[in-house]
Design a protein around this motif. Structure first.
Motif, PDB file in Angstrom:
ATOM      1  N   ILE A 196       0.839  -1.197   0.000  1.00 23.76           N
ATOM      2  CA  ILE A 196       0.000   0.000   0.000  1.00 23.76           C
ATOM      3  C   ILE A 196       0.878   1.253   0.000  1.00 23.76           C
ATOM      4  O   ILE A 196       0.629   2.211  -0.749  1.00 23.76           O
ATOM      5  CB  ILE A 196      -0.944  -0.013   1.231  1.00 23.76           C
ATOM      6  N   ALA A 197       1.942   1.241   0.816  1.00 26.46           N
ATOM      7  CA  ALA A 197       2.831   2.397   0.877  1.00 26.46           C
ATOM      8  C   ALA A 197       3.426   2.679  -0.500  1.00 26.46           C
ATOM      9  O   ALA A 197       3.462   3.836  -0.952  1.00 26.46           O
ATOM     10  CB  ALA A 197       3.945   2.147   1.895  1.00 26.46           C
ATOM     11  N   LEU A 198       3.848   1.624  -1.184  1.00 28.40           N
ATOM     12  CA  LEU A 198       4.454   1.816  -2.500  1.00 28.40           C
ATOM     13  C   LEU A 198       3.431   2.372  -3.493  1.00 28.40           C
ATOM     14  O   LEU A 198       3.716   3.309  -4.251  1.00 28.40           O
ATOM     15  CB  LEU A 198       5.025   0.490  -3.019  1.00 28.40           C
ATOM     16  N   SER A 199       2.216   1.829  -3.476  1.00 33.22           N
ATOM     17  CA  SER A 199       1.176   2.325  -4.389  1.00 33.22           C
ATOM     18  C   SER A 199       0.927   3.811  -4.153  1.00 33.22           C
ATOM     19  O   SER A 199       0.845   4.607  -5.083  1.00 33.22           O
ATOM     20  CB  SER A 199      -0.146   1.598  -4.173  1.00 33.22           C
ATOM     21  N   VAL A 200       0.808   4.157  -2.869  1.00 32.96           N
ATOM     22  CA  VAL A 200       0.509   5.546  -2.525  1.00 32.96           C
ATOM     23  C   VAL A 200       1.643   6.473  -2.985  1.00 32.96           C
ATOM     24  O   VAL A 200       1.405   7.532  -3.557  1.00 32.96           O
ATOM     25  CB  VAL A 200       0.290   5.666  -0.996  1.00 32.96           C
ATOM     26  N   VAL A 201       2.894   6.036  -2.759  1.00 33.72           N
ATOM     27  CA  VAL A 201       4.033   6.883  -3.115  1.00 33.72           C
ATOM     28  C   VAL A 201       4.177   7.030  -4.630  1.00 33.72           C
ATOM     29  O   VAL A 201       4.502   8.100  -5.139  1.00 33.72           O
ATOM     30  CB  VAL A 201       5.334   6.330  -2.487  1.00 33.72           C
ATOM     31  N   MET A 202       3.897   5.944  -5.360  1.00 32.13           N
ATOM     32  CA  MET A 202       3.987   6.049  -6.822  1.00 32.13           C
ATOM     33  C   MET A 202       3.037   7.113  -7.349  1.00 32.13           C
ATOM     34  O   MET A 202       3.391   7.926  -8.206  1.00 32.13           O
ATOM     35  CB  MET A 202       3.639   4.704  -7.462  1.00 32.13           C
ATOM     36  N   ILE A 203       1.811   7.116  -6.838  1.00 32.66           N
ATOM     37  CA  ILE A 203       0.845   8.114  -7.283  1.00 32.66           C
ATOM     38  C   ILE A 203       1.264   9.498  -6.776  1.00 32.66           C
ATOM     39  O   ILE A 203       1.207  10.487  -7.508  1.00 32.66           O
ATOM     40  CB  ILE A 203      -0.569   7.782  -6.745  1.00 32.66           C
ATOM     41  N   TYR A 204       1.734   9.535  -5.522  1.00 34.36           N
ATOM     42  CA  TYR A 204       2.115  10.813  -4.940  1.00 34.36           C
ATOM     43  C   TYR A 204       3.241  11.464  -5.744  1.00 34.36           C
ATOM     44  O   TYR A 204       3.236  12.662  -5.992  1.00 34.36           O
ATOM     45  CB  TYR A 204       2.557  10.617  -3.491  1.00 34.36           C
ATOM     46  N   LEU A 247       7.604  -7.106  -5.346  1.00 40.54           N
ATOM     47  CA  LEU A 247       8.357  -5.867  -5.145  1.00 40.54           C
ATOM     48  C   LEU A 247       9.674  -5.911  -5.915  1.00 40.54           C
ATOM     49  O   LEU A 247      10.101  -4.922  -6.502  1.00 40.54           O
ATOM     50  CB  LEU A 247       8.616  -5.639  -3.645  1.00 40.54           C
ATOM     51  N   GLY A 248      10.293  -7.097  -5.945  1.00 43.33           N
ATOM     52  CA  GLY A 248      11.528  -7.250  -6.701  1.00 43.33           C
ATOM     53  C   GLY A 248      11.313  -7.004  -8.191  1.00 43.33           C
ATOM     54  O   GLY A 248      12.095  -6.307  -8.843  1.00 43.33           O
ATOM     55  N   LEU A 249      10.208  -7.558  -8.712  1.00 44.35           N
ATOM     56  CA  LEU A 249       9.908  -7.364 -10.134  1.00 44.35           C
ATOM     57  C   LEU A 249       9.675  -5.881 -10.440  1.00 44.35           C
ATOM     58  O   LEU A 249      10.153  -5.359 -11.453  1.00 44.35           O
ATOM     59  CB  LEU A 249       8.675  -8.179 -10.537  1.00 44.35           C
ATOM     60  N   ILE A 250       8.940  -5.216  -9.533  1.00 48.79           N
ATOM     61  CA  ILE A 250       8.680  -3.788  -9.734  1.00 48.79           C
ATOM     62  C   ILE A 250       9.996  -3.008  -9.748  1.00 48.79           C
ATOM     63  O   ILE A 250      10.211  -2.131 -10.589  1.00 48.79           O
ATOM     64  CB  ILE A 250       7.770  -3.248  -8.596  1.00 48.79           C
ATOM     65  N   PHE A 251      10.884  -3.374  -8.819  1.00 43.13           N
ATOM     66  CA  PHE A 251      12.184  -2.701  -8.774  1.00 43.13           C
ATOM     67  C   PHE A 251      12.928  -2.891 -10.095  1.00 43.13           C
ATOM     68  O   PHE A 251      13.428  -1.934 -10.693  1.00 43.13           O
ATOM     69  CB  PHE A 251      13.024  -3.239  -7.607  1.00 43.13           C
ATOM     70  N   LEU A 252      12.989  -4.134 -10.575  1.00 44.84           N
ATOM     71  CA  LEU A 252      13.700  -4.405 -11.828  1.00 44.84           C
ATOM     72  C   LEU A 252      13.068  -3.627 -12.978  1.00 44.84           C
ATOM     73  O   LEU A 252      13.759  -3.084 -13.838  1.00 44.84           O
ATOM     74  CB  LEU A 252      13.684  -5.906 -12.140  1.00 44.84           C
ATOM     75  N   PHE A 253      11.732  -3.566 -12.974  1.00 47.98           N
ATOM     76  CA  PHE A 253      11.031  -2.843 -14.030  1.00 47.98           C
ATOM     77  C   PHE A 253      11.443  -1.366 -14.064  1.00 47.98           C
ATOM     78  O   PHE A 253      11.802  -0.831 -15.114  1.00 47.98           O
ATOM     79  CB  PHE A 253       9.515  -2.962 -13.814  1.00 47.98           C
ATOM     80  N   PHE A 254      11.419  -0.724 -12.903  1.00 49.45           N
ATOM     81  CA  PHE A 254      11.756   0.711 -12.885  1.00 49.45           C
ATOM     82  C   PHE A 254      13.237   0.953 -13.130  1.00 49.45           C
ATOM     83  O   PHE A 254      13.622   1.972 -13.688  1.00 49.45           O
ATOM     84  CB  PHE A 254      11.335   1.349 -11.558  1.00 49.45           C
ATOM     85  N   ARG A 255      14.057   0.012 -12.691  1.00 48.55           N
ATOM     86  CA  ARG A 255      15.489   0.240 -12.772  1.00 48.55           C
ATOM     87  C   ARG A 255      16.041  -0.079 -14.158  1.00 48.55           C
ATOM     88  O   ARG A 255      16.942   0.605 -14.636  1.00 48.55           O
ATOM     89  CB  ARG A 255      16.181  -0.619 -11.706  1.00 48.55           C
ATOM     90  N   PHE A 256      15.512  -1.096 -14.812  1.00 50.54           N
ATOM     91  CA  PHE A 256      16.207  -1.598 -15.989  1.00 50.54           C
ATOM     92  C   PHE A 256      15.430  -1.536 -17.305  1.00 50.54           C
ATOM     93  O   PHE A 256      15.978  -1.891 -18.333  1.00 50.54           O
ATOM     94  CB  PHE A 256      16.692  -3.027 -15.747  1.00 50.54           C
ATOM     95  N   THR A 257      14.155  -1.147 -17.306  1.00 48.21           N
ATOM     96  CA  THR A 257      13.471  -1.119 -18.601  1.00 48.21           C
ATOM     97  C   THR A 257      13.298   0.324 -19.075  1.00 48.21           C
ATOM     98  O   THR A 257      13.180   1.244 -18.258  1.00 48.21           O
ATOM     99  CB  THR A 257      12.075  -1.772 -18.519  1.00 48.21           C
ATOM    100  N   MET A 285       8.866   6.340 -17.143  1.00 48.14           N
ATOM    101  CA  MET A 285       7.870   6.650 -16.110  1.00 48.14           C
ATOM    102  C   MET A 285       8.480   7.499 -15.007  1.00 48.14           C
ATOM    103  O   MET A 285       7.869   8.442 -14.516  1.00 48.14           O
ATOM    104  CB  MET A 285       7.289   5.361 -15.522  1.00 48.14           C
ATOM    105  N   ARG A 286       9.718   7.154 -14.621  1.00 43.05           N
ATOM    106  CA  ARG A 286      10.375   7.963 -13.592  1.00 43.05           C
ATOM    107  C   ARG A 286      10.609   9.380 -14.111  1.00 43.05           C
ATOM    108  O   ARG A 286      10.389  10.360 -13.405  1.00 43.05           O
ATOM    109  CB  ARG A 286      11.714   7.328 -13.196  1.00 43.05           C
ATOM    110  N   SER A 316      10.742   8.561  -1.834  1.00 48.54           N
ATOM    111  CA  SER A 316      11.545   7.388  -2.120  1.00 48.54           C
ATOM    112  C   SER A 316      10.702   6.124  -2.098  1.00 48.54           C
ATOM    113  O   SER A 316      10.294   5.656  -1.038  1.00 48.54           O
ATOM    114  CB  SER A 316      12.650   7.302  -1.062  1.00 48.54           C
ATOM    115  N   PRO A 317      10.411   5.551  -3.267  1.00 52.13           N
ATOM    116  CA  PRO A 317       9.609   4.327  -3.312  1.00 52.13           C
ATOM    117  C   PRO A 317      10.235   3.201  -2.480  1.00 52.13           C
ATOM    118  O   PRO A 317       9.529   2.499  -1.742  1.00 52.13           O
ATOM    119  CB  PRO A 317       9.596   3.956  -4.793  1.00 52.13           C
ATOM    120  N   GLY A 318      11.563   3.046  -2.573  1.00 48.98           N
ATOM    121  CA  GLY A 318      12.232   2.021  -1.780  1.00 48.98           C
ATOM    122  C   GLY A 318      12.061   2.294  -0.295  1.00 48.98           C
ATOM    123  O   GLY A 318      11.824   1.379   0.506  1.00 48.98           O
TER     124      GLY A 318
END
Ligand SMILES: Nc1ncnc2c1ncn2[C@@H]1O[C@H](COP(=O)(O)OP(=O)(O)OP(=O)(O)O)[C@@H](O)[C@H]1O
Ligand SMILES: [Mg+2]
Lengths: 289, 236
Positions: free
Chosen positions: A21-29, A150-160, A166-167, A234-236
């Protein structure tokens, strides 16, 4: 000692859900500078969708992945239909719309599935393959599933390239447009991802808190608190903040007694924020002008 | 036919009109400069061409009207804008900034090649490729902004005060690089500059803006010789 370890491991398991939930909220924020109060209700609604599919006879994991896809599309649609036209609207407009969304999902779920409490199945075996009293099978399973996601999301934002775009779109929309990024669609994708992450959290916690329209209220509070403690920039950090909240709560309960555990947890948060107003991992952006 | 044809362009910030119908054109392979005092509307002109402000009038790129199109679609015609304030993506690395510059391209090999070319022009960026771009010096960020624009493999570059905040030596270097890019890669340029001497030196044609209107235009040589310009902008 054993009780302590049990409490910590259980805390990590619920913390994983707060982290979602925290990650979802921060992504939108990060993308629109507003808190989505309806994030928890969206997750609850997703869990109901899964319950419905299972009730109709679907296999758990089939329903699980269909629910993620449906939630993703729903998130994209909410951004495109409701928030895209509002992007320059004042703060209060956003607040009202978030409250409306909250109410729509809450009442909608109650209307369709009624407010009675429902059992939600756990997809994990009833017994662990090894002997332990430290953690239950569902707690362990939901921790693992959430960590994988969460790991997949991290890889997605970091490496694609899309993750990078998006960032960029969230941090500097004008510059993003100037390199050809469609900022509107990136925001929509962000909403879709946030909804999908929330959905996983909702489905994983539903067997623990039972399924009903108000099941996410407490979790949303802890998720918010985790986001703020970790740092809204910070999403992390938000993810770690979520886990931290999960662990602090039972420990406070052990130390002081369960009546005051919420109070103690909140005191801890406020204390952290007094010393680190931008959160534990919130970055003060280094920028030259 | 002109590469860029701006016709009676107007721009509005809410109720404020910042451009009152300006017209000019830019030949394929040419460099045109827009001069003017602070607030004359130079930045607004570039923003209007890119669809970043509300506009009236028409802009044609290579014969096709791009007025009213979205910024991100205009970029895909090969129009790279080096914005005022550099527009750095501060939280990602230098190299990711360059990668973002090539966002609209799909040719991986060409992108890798262009990345090396940019590093060839700006070796400083190569040294700092892993560094978070927000921590680069002002001058390095300016180089990064030009480099990022080159990553589009543009046909037209819109440059908003590329010399801003740079040491004189670096400015000379940067303008030499711009000349090379123009001559060897055939990239046309629309250059906004406070440093009129520098700009007139590089450009073929010049336009002088005053409160959102073109008041003088001509070749760089004519403009350099113009009495008013010399007194107000060249300072001798
Ligand atoms: N976002 C904005 N909102 C309202 N007015 C604006 C905005 N941006 C620019 N203006 C106005 O438009 C006019 C032209 O501004 P512009 O930024 O194009 O000037 P400029 O020629 O680039 O100046 P400088 O040399 O200082 O960069 C100015 O009068 C300015 O006040
Ligand atoms: Mg300007």
């Amino acid at each position: 000692m054993e009780e302590l370890i049990q409490q910590v491991l259980g805390g990590i398991a619920t913390g994983a859900i707060y982290a979602c939930i925290a990650l979802s909220v921060v992504m939108i924020y990060q993308a629109i500078d507003h808190f989505n109060f309806a994030q928890g209700e969206m997750a609850m609604f997703s869990a109901f969708i899964t319950w419905q599919m299972i009730d109709w006879g679907a296999n758990y994991w089939v329903a699980f992945f269909i629910c993620i896809a449906v939630s993703f599309i729903g998130g994209v649609a909410i951004e495109r239909i409701v928030f895209a036209p509002l992007h320059n609207a004042p703060v209060f407009t956003h607040i009202v719309v978030f409250i409306a969304l909250f109410q729509i999902f809450n009442a909608g779920a109650g209307f369709i599935w009624e407010f009675t409490i429902k059992e939600f199945p756990s997809p994990f075996p009833e017994r662990l393959p090894f002997d332990t009293t430290l953690i239950g099978p569902h707690e362990l399973g939901m921790t693992v599933v959430t960590l994988i996601m969460l790991g997949l999301i991290f890889l997605f934002f970091r490496f694609t390239p899309i993750g990078l775009a998006m960032r960029a779109a969230a941090a500097a929309p004008d510059s993003a447009r100037l390199v050809g990024i469609s900022v509107g669609w990136m925001l929509a994708l962000g909403w879709g991802l946030a909804a999908a992450i929330g959905a996983v959290g909702g489905m994983m916690i539903a067997p623990v808190v039972y399924l009903e329209p108000n099941m996410m209220l407490g979790i949303l509070l802890y998720g918010f608190a985790g986001a703020v403690v970790g740092g809204l920039t910070s999403p992390g950090g938000a993810v770690l903040g979520g886990f931290l909240m999960g662990v602090i709560e039972p420990l406070a309960g052990m130390a002081i007694g369960s009546e005051l555990k919420l109070t103690v947890a909140l005191v801890v948060i406020v204390t952290i924020l007094i010393f680190k107003p931008s959160g534990l991992f919130g970055r003060v952006v280094v920028q030259r002008v | 036919m002109a590469l860029l044809d701006v016709n009676n362009l107007e721009a509005f910030y809410g109720p404020i009109q910042a451009l009152h119908g300006i017209s000019f054109s830019l030949e394929q392979g040419g460099i045109t400069t827009i001069l003017g005092a602070n607030g004359a509307g130079k930045t607004t002109t570039l923003r209007a061409i890119c669809g970043m402000v509300k506009t009236g009038g028409d802009v044609k790129f290579d014969g096709e009207s791009i007025a009213g199109k979205k910024t991100e679609s205009i970029v895909r015609y090969g129009v790279a804008h080096v914005p005022e304030g550099r527009g750095t993506f501060v939280r990602v690395s230098t190299e990711d900034n360059l990668r973002l510059g090539a966002y609209s391209r799909r040719d991986a090999a060409g992108i890798a090649e262009d990345m090396e070319r940019v590093y060839g022009y700006f070796p400083r960026l190569k040294e700092r490729r892993e560094q978070q771009a927000g921590t680069l010096s002002g001058g390095e960020q300016q180089m990064l902004a030009v480099g990022r624009a080159l990553m589009l493999r543009p046909r037209l570059m819109l440059l908003d005060e590329p010399s801003f905040g740079l040491a004189p030596l670096i400015v000379r270097e940067l303008f030499e690089i711009l000349r090379v890019i123009n001559k060897e890669e055939g990239v046309s340029m629309l250059l906004v500059e406070q440093n009129a001497t520098l700009a007139l030196n590089l450009a073929d044609n010049a336009y002088l803006l005053e409160t959102g209107r073109v008041v003088i235009s001509g070749t760089s040589d004519e403009i350099s010789a113009d009495e008013t310009i010399r007194q107000s902008y060249l300072g001798y």
